[in-house]
Design a protein around this motif. Structure first.
Motif, PDB file in Angstrom:
ATOM      1  N   LYS A  10      60.402  55.413   9.996  1.00 62.27           N
ATOM      2  CA  LYS A  10      61.487  56.700  10.399  1.00 62.27           C
ATOM      3  C   LYS A  10      60.632  57.860  10.072  1.00 62.27           C
ATOM      4  N   GLN A  11      61.528  58.319  12.061  1.00 66.53           N
ATOM      5  CA  GLN A  11      61.224  59.888  11.494  1.00 66.53           C
ATOM      6  C   GLN A  11      61.981  60.680  11.200  1.00 66.53           C
ATOM      7  N   GLU A  12      62.215  61.192   9.984  1.00 68.39           N
ATOM      8  CA  GLU A  12      62.496  62.129   9.358  1.00 68.39           C
ATOM      9  C   GLU A  12      62.398  63.566  10.021  1.00 68.39           C
ATOM     10  N   TRP A  17      56.973  61.276   9.251  1.00 68.95           N
ATOM     11  CA  TRP A  17      57.534  59.932   9.151  1.00 68.95           C
ATOM     12  C   TRP A  17      56.959  59.297   8.527  1.00 68.95           C
ATOM     13  N   SER A  51      67.915  52.036  13.413  1.00 67.15           N
ATOM     14  CA  SER A  51      67.977  53.073  14.109  1.00 67.15           C
ATOM     15  C   SER A  51      69.384  52.711  14.937  1.00 67.15           C
ATOM     16  N   CYS A 107      68.429  57.440  14.326  1.00 69.21           N
ATOM     17  CA  CYS A 107      67.593  57.488  14.075  1.00 69.21           C
ATOM     18  C   CYS A 107      66.358  57.258  15.219  1.00 69.21           C
ATOM     19  N   THR A 108      64.795  57.767  15.098  1.00 67.12           N
ATOM     20  CA  THR A 108      63.650  57.360  15.875  1.00 67.12           C
ATOM     21  C   THR A 108      63.164  56.414  14.571  1.00 67.12           C
ATOM     22  N   TYR A 109      62.835  55.169  14.611  1.00 63.88           N
ATOM     23  CA  TYR A 109      61.350  54.492  14.586  1.00 63.88           C
ATOM     24  C   TYR A 109      61.164  53.365  15.175  1.00 63.88           C
ATOM     25  N   ARG A 158      65.142  53.905  20.016  1.00 64.79           N
ATOM     26  CA  ARG A 158      65.039  56.138  19.512  1.00 64.79           C
ATOM     27  C   ARG A 158      66.967  55.849  20.405  1.00 64.79           C
ATOM     28  N   HIS A 159      67.838  55.500  19.353  1.00 67.71           N
ATOM     29  CA  HIS A 159      69.280  55.564  19.583  1.00 67.71           C
ATOM     30  C   HIS A 159      69.412  54.123  19.428  1.00 67.71           C
TER      31      HIS A 159
END
Length: 62
Positions: free
Chosen positions: A6-8, A13, A33, A38-40, A55-56
Motif C-alpha cells: 500500500k502507498q502511504e 510503500w 484499492s 488509495c494506491t496498491y 489506483r482507486h
C-alpha cells in the motif's frame, strides 16, 4: 510469493499481505484499492518486480 503493498505517501510503500498466486494478490489489491480509495501494487517477492499497480480500483500496469 506475491506481496500486496500500500502507498502511504508519495515515496513510502508498506507491505500488507502476501499470496501464493499473482491472481489472488491482484484481486486483493484491487478490492482494497476500491474500498479505501488509495494506491496498491503487487510485487513478485522473489524478483522484486512490480507486476501491477492499482489506483482507486483502476489498473495502471497489467
Amino acid at each position: 510469493m506475491y506481496n500486496v503493498v500500500k502507498q502511504e505517501a508519495p515515496d513510502r510503500w508498506v507491505k500488507e499481505l502476501y499470496f501464493q498466486t499473482e491472481f489472488k494478490a491482484y484481486l486483493c489489491a484491487r478490492t482494497k484499492s476500491k474500498a479505501l480509495m488509495c494506491t496498491y501494487m503487487v510485487v513478485d517477492a522473489t524478483t522484486n518486480e512490480v507486476t501491477s499497480i492499482v489506483r482507486h480500483g483502476s489498473p495502471l500496469i497489467t
